[in-house]
Each structure stands twice: as C-alpha cells, then as structure tokens.
Scaffold this motif. Sequence first.
Motif, PDB file in Angstrom:
ATOM      1  N   VAL A 141       0.906  -0.950   0.137  1.00  0.00           N
ATOM      2  CA  VAL A 141       0.176   0.061  -0.093  1.00  0.00           C
ATOM      3  C   VAL A 141       0.837   1.166   0.007  1.00  0.00           C
ATOM      4  O   VAL A 141       1.643   1.197   0.545  1.00  0.00           O
ATOM      5  CB  VAL A 141      -0.524  -0.388   0.789  1.00  0.00           C
ATOM      6  CG1 VAL A 141      -1.760   1.379   1.107  1.00  0.00           C
ATOM      7  CG2 VAL A 141      -1.946  -1.046   1.048  1.00  0.00           C
ATOM      8  N   PRO A 142       0.655   2.027  -1.008  1.00  0.00           N
ATOM      9  CA  PRO A 142       1.386   3.950  -0.585  1.00  0.00           C
ATOM     10  C   PRO A 142       1.770   4.090   0.637  1.00  0.00           C
ATOM     11  O   PRO A 142       0.569   3.711   1.468  1.00  0.00           O
ATOM     12  CB  PRO A 142       0.348   4.429  -1.376  1.00  0.00           C
ATOM     13  CG  PRO A 142      -0.638   3.860  -2.289  1.00  0.00           C
ATOM     14  CD  PRO A 142      -0.942   2.256  -1.506  1.00  0.00           C
ATOM     15  N   ALA A 143       2.887   5.083   0.735  1.00  0.00           N
ATOM     16  CA  ALA A 143       3.398   4.769   2.317  1.00  0.00           C
ATOM     17  C   ALA A 143       1.518   6.203   2.608  1.00  0.00           C
ATOM     18  O   ALA A 143       2.090   6.710   3.318  1.00  0.00           O
ATOM     19  CB  ALA A 143       4.929   5.490   2.099  1.00  0.00           C
ATOM     20  N   GLY A 144       2.003   7.566   1.403  1.00  0.00           N
ATOM     21  CA  GLY A 144       1.312   8.411   1.826  1.00  0.00           C
ATOM     22  C   GLY A 144       1.715  10.222   1.799  1.00  0.00           C
ATOM     23  O   GLY A 144       1.491  10.600   2.770  1.00  0.00           O
ATOM     24  N   GLY A 145       3.275   9.751   2.344  1.00  0.00           N
ATOM     25  CA  GLY A 145       3.891  11.130   2.203  1.00  0.00           C
ATOM     26  C   GLY A 145       4.060  11.633   3.517  1.00  0.00           C
ATOM     27  O   GLY A 145       3.876  10.528   4.680  1.00  0.00           O
ATOM     28  N   ASP A 146       4.374  12.970   4.038  1.00  0.00           N
ATOM     29  CA  ASP A 146       4.405  13.139   5.306  1.00  0.00           C
ATOM     30  C   ASP A 146       3.018  13.793   5.984  1.00  0.00           C
ATOM     31  O   ASP A 146       3.202  14.406   7.286  1.00  0.00           O
ATOM     32  CB  ASP A 146       5.557  13.779   5.129  1.00  0.00           C
ATOM     33  CG  ASP A 146       7.083  13.267   4.741  1.00  0.00           C
ATOM     34  OD1 ASP A 146       7.123  12.321   5.160  1.00  0.00           O
ATOM     35  OD2 ASP A 146       7.834  13.118   4.889  1.00  0.00           O
TER      36      ASP A 146
END
Length: 271
Positions: A117-122
């Motif tokens: 699954v995408p990490a999603g940035g900060d």
Amino acid sequence: MMGNVTDMRIVTWNINSLRLRLPLLARLGEALRPDIICLQETKVPDDLFPADAVRDLGYAHVLYRGMKSYNGVAILSRVQLTSLDDTPDWCARSDCRHIAASFPLDGEAVELHNFYVPAGGDIPDPDANPKFAHKLAFVDEATTWFANRPNRRTILVGDLNIAPLEQDVWSHRQLLTVVSHTPPETSRLLAWQENGFVDAMRHFVPPQEKLYTWWSYRNRDWKASNRGRRLDHIWVTPDLTDRLVDMTVLRDARDWPTTSDHVPVVVDFRD
C-alpha cells in the motif's frame, strides 16, 4: 513457533530492495524454511529480477511484478503457484503494488494476495498532499473490490503501511497526526479488513498488547527506544482460522547487517 506441527509456513517481508538484500533473503530461508515468501518493495524491473538466484535458494515457483527503483512485489514458493491475473490496476497507475496467486492447501486452492500500500508521504491532508490522497484512494478501491467478490479460502499479506490499532504504535496519542496512524487511514484499513477477513496476527497476540513490525532507520538504538509500528499484516478469511497454528514477528532480523526497517512476519498453517 518452531515446536508446533505446521504444513504451510508463509512469510511476508518488505525487503526494501531485493538485489541489495539477496543475502538476507538466503538468511531468512535458512532460519525459517518458509514454504512461501511474499516480498514488497523489491525495487527491481522484471527484466532484472534475480529469478535464478531465488530458485537456487529453493523457491522453484516465482511470480513478480516490478519497476525500476520503486515499489515491486513478488511471491516465492516451494509449492506450485497459479498466477491470478484478473486483479485491478489500482488507481490506474500500474505501479506494481499487488500480485496474487493460488496454491494448494488441504487438497483445495487458497488465494494469496500480496500488497504494498502507498506510504502516503508526510502530510496527512489529501488536499495538500497528493501522496496521502493516493493512499486513501488505494485503500478505498481495495475495500470495494474485495467487498464485491466471494472471499473464501483467501490469505492477504503485505506492507499495508497503516498501524490500525492503538497498541500497533509506540504512542497512540503522539501518532494520531502522523501518517500511518491517522483516523482516516486506520478507519479505512479496518473497514477493508472487516469486509471478510480476520487479523491473523491479532488472532495470536491480543489487541491490548504491543505489536510492531517496523522501526525507523532514524532510531539510533531501535531496541532501546522501541518506537515501533505494525505496518505489516497477514489476514485470512474466517474459513481458514481453524488452520492457523502460530505467528511470529522475526524481530532479530532488524539487527541483520544492512537490513530493512521492516522485519519478516511468519504465520504457520495446518493442512
């Protein structure tokens, strides 16, 4: 775990570059002798996948989907695999975040889905952060897809990049606004799980106990600080819960040389 009778041992691991850590894959195989290994973040395009080296480790059946420098998933198996190719192109990105196969257990096929699954940035704001918006959309799509299909004899594993429960992080209060444990993420992951799956890790470890699979590279002494998160998961459909034998998080792997910041998770099944 080693003392229990098991017929199928499955490992999931975000290896964080397969070619860089191929010796650690061999070490994992020697330590646990898994029947199936699901890898995430292989970071290798298909034409450069080290299939021969993997087969030399005893995994004759290999499926992989990769791209240069980013993402990538693979299933390595000692038992026959049948590729399942009717899976969606999640978020229409073709970014190599899901691979699926079936294998025999107790004389009948079991589906195995391996996700990254995408990490999603900060920044936990989908309007300000396209990476976070992508993550939420990905989980929503996966939830809908699994809700609209007959899920039986299915195992779902991978780096889902979300720690859903309070005891899946070192500090629930401090991480509520940190990507991986925010309410928009945790509510979505639990909705996906509740659409037909049982949390195999929490089947063995009560939800009131701490359970982590990831420790940041930024922690100089990860054991002393123990600021972990449970980002890696194994789920099963309810019809497989009576096959569950044991589960282990291989914490020792976090101390292996040049290792990943994730550690392998092992679940044993009875045939």
